[in-house]
Design an enzyme around this catalytic site. Structure first.
Site, short mmCIF file in Angstrom:
data_model
loop_
_atom_site.label_atom_id
_atom_site.label_comp_id
_atom_site.label_asym_id
_atom_site.label_seq_id
_atom_site.Cartn_x
_atom_site.Cartn_y
_atom_site.Cartn_z
N HIS A 152 -9.86 5.72 -3.30
CA HIS A 152 -9.04 5.24 -2.18
C HIS A 152 -8.78 6.40 -1.23
O HIS A 152 -8.07 7.35 -1.57
CB HIS A 152 -7.73 4.68 -2.73
CG HIS A 152 -6.92 3.92 -1.73
ND1 HIS A 152 -7.19 3.92 -0.37
CD2 HIS A 152 -5.82 3.12 -1.89
CE1 HIS A 152 -6.31 3.18 0.25
NE2 HIS A 152 -5.47 2.68 -0.65
N HIS A 160 -9.95 -4.65 0.60
CA HIS A 160 -9.09 -3.49 0.36
C HIS A 160 -9.27 -3.03 -1.09
O HIS A 160 -9.43 -1.84 -1.34
CB HIS A 160 -7.63 -3.85 0.65
CG HIS A 160 -6.70 -2.69 0.65
ND1 HIS A 160 -6.92 -1.57 1.42
CD2 HIS A 160 -5.55 -2.45 -0.03
CE1 HIS A 160 -5.95 -0.69 1.23
NE2 HIS A 160 -5.11 -1.21 0.34
N GLU A 168 -4.69 -10.04 -2.98
CA GLU A 168 -5.77 -10.09 -1.99
C GLU A 168 -6.69 -11.26 -2.27
O GLU A 168 -7.14 -11.95 -1.35
CB GLU A 168 -6.54 -8.78 -1.99
CG GLU A 168 -7.64 -8.73 -0.93
CD GLU A 168 -8.30 -7.38 -0.79
OE1 GLU A 168 -9.06 -7.20 0.17
OE2 GLU A 168 -8.08 -6.51 -1.66
N PHE A 175 1.32 0.51 2.31
CA PHE A 175 2.73 0.57 1.95
C PHE A 175 3.56 0.33 3.21
O PHE A 175 3.23 0.79 4.30
CB PHE A 175 3.08 1.94 1.38
CG PHE A 175 2.57 2.19 -0.02
CD1 PHE A 175 2.00 1.18 -0.77
CD2 PHE A 175 2.69 3.45 -0.60
CE1 PHE A 175 1.54 1.40 -2.06
CE2 PHE A 175 2.22 3.69 -1.89
CZ PHE A 175 1.65 2.67 -2.62
N LYS A 217 -14.28 1.04 -2.75
CA LYS A 217 -13.38 2.00 -3.40
C LYS A 217 -13.79 2.25 -4.85
O LYS A 217 -13.37 3.24 -5.46
CB LYS A 217 -11.93 1.53 -3.32
CG LYS A 217 -11.32 1.58 -1.92
CD LYS A 217 -9.86 1.16 -1.96
CE LYS A 217 -9.21 1.23 -0.57
NZ LYS A 217 -9.71 0.19 0.36
N CYS A 263 -2.12 2.96 4.24
CA CYS A 263 -3.53 2.66 3.94
C CYS A 263 -4.17 1.70 4.94
O CYS A 263 -5.36 1.41 4.83
CB CYS A 263 -3.65 2.12 2.53
SG CYS A 263 -2.95 3.24 1.30
#
Length: 404
Positions: free
Chosen positions: A332, A297, A308, A391, A327, A158
């Site tokens: 996403h 994010h 975050e 990830f 998002k 991502c």
């Protein structure tokens, strides 16, 4: 180091099929999430997704459609918009000095699923392998426009979109290229892909589109999978000025780190994310208080939003910059997320408007940021930050500034 500017942008998203539609949708708080109707969800834990409402045949010819998987199709459409807007083809650059660096988190997995289901060797497409390989979007853009410089694909889950932009900018900064097409694309809304993310407990189980992607909300329960593409044209500042390009903004800072902690979970203390943001700010040569907006994010997972928040507060201290997660509207977009959100940052600077985090209801004391809930904010800014985490422990941050 040489300065890097953005001269073109292209977007295909669940809230709009070009940059203008995308930005208009974000400003209005448009929800791009809906019930899954492209396969039978009986037995599936997940019932919603963020799909692009686009007829790709309106943009690509039959040959392109036959040879390209979904992520390639969406990426090519966005690239065409960005290249056309930039007018880079009129810039007089040597083709050997223009590169392409466009990535994808998962690439052609949906095409693989389609071909496997045929269960007949004779019926498998001769384009099966090229449709799967992640670098084929970059290669296809280069082939279409004749760009002969550095051409590759970034894959950092991502964080892909942000890494592609930052790495592309560095190729210009250090003189290896004069211009580069960068960004990310994703098109993997299929049974295997959604089941895979769902079974790792990453996706929301909410069947209410309005309460499915709810970043920073106390009731958040996972992200909503989406598809789309974001492409930018980057150029060396002096060359762009010389050719009379319409400069949209400048990229001044790029931070990239690794947690080295876990395959899917972020580092609990947020150190990797914190360092990426700090590196970007330091490279930009700005004070932290100059960051007027952060496109977070903000996935809507319990861990990501809390960590975050911790990272942002660790960096900025008493200063609380406005933050939003788009998002909440787009879902996403995985490998395309950072690139699409970079476009959002640039438009926020140009338009003096900060998009909202929609669907927000329940305050979470562990996510106590200024998240611009539900309604956007008119606010003039000259600097914005986009962060993305992937990830594998990948952390990225980009600084965009009004070009002066």
């Amino acid at each position: 180091m040489r300065r890097v500017v953005v001269t073109g942008m292209g977007a295909v998203t669940p809230v709009g099929n070009n940059v203008n539609e995308f930005w208009t949708g974000l400003k209005a708080g448009k929800l791009g999430i809906s019930p899954i109707d492209f396969f039978d969800t009986e037995g599936f834990k997940v019932k919603v997704a963020a799909k692009c409402d686009i007829n790709v045949a309106d943009y690509l010819d039959k040959k392109e459609l036959r040879r390209m998987s979904r992520f390639m199709q969406l990426g090519m459409i966005a690239a065409s918009e960005a290249i056309e807007q930039s007018e880079i083809e009129k810039g007089g650059y040597e083709k050997e000095r223009i590169g392409v660096l466009v990535g994808s988190g998962i690439g052609g997995l949906l095409a693989f699923e389609t071909e496997v289901l045929k269960m007949d060797a004779k019926k498998v497409s001769p384009y099966c392998i090229p449709m799967l390989i992640l670098n084929m979007l970059s290669g296809s853009i280069a082939i279409k426009y004749g760009y002969k410089g550095h051409c590759s694909a970034v894959v950092t889950a991502c964080s892909t979109g942000n890494n592609a932009i930052g790495d592309g900018a560095d190729l210009i900064r250090y003189g290896k290229l004069d211009a580069v097409i960068v960004g990310g694309s994703e098109g993997v809304l299929g049974k295997t892909e959604i089941a895979g993310f769902a079974n790792m407990m990453a996706l929301t189980k909410s069947d209410d589109p309005k309460r499915a992607s709810i970043p920073f909300d106390k009731e958040r329960g996972g992200f909503v999978m989406g598809e789309g593409a974001g492409i930018l044209v980057l150029e060396e500042y002096e060359a762009a000025v010389k050719r009379g390009a319409n400069i949209l903004c400048e990229i001044t800072g790029y931070g990239s780190t690794c947690d080295a902690y876990h395959l899917t979970a972020p580092c609990p203390d947020g150190d990797g994310a914190k360092r990426a943001i700090e590196i970007a700010i330091k490279e930009a040569g700005i004070e932290k208080s100059e960051v007027g907006y952060i496109n977070a994010h903000g996935t809507g997972t319990a861990l990501n939003d809390r960590i975050e928040t911790l990272a942002i507060k660790s960096v900025f201290g008493a200063y609380s910059p406005p933050v939003s997660s788009t998002k909440s509207m787009t879902g996403h977009l995985l490998g395309a997320a950072g690139a699409v959100e970079a476009i959002c940052c640039i438009m926020a600077i140009k338009d003096g408007f900060l998009p909202p985090t929609i669907g927000y209801k329940e305050f979470d004391p562990e996510c106590d940021l200024d998240i611009i809930p539900n309604k956007g904010r008119e606010q003039k800014i000259s600097c914005a930050l986009s962060d993305s985490f992937g990830f594998g422990g990948h952390n990225t941050a980009l600084i965009f500034q009004e070009c002066k």
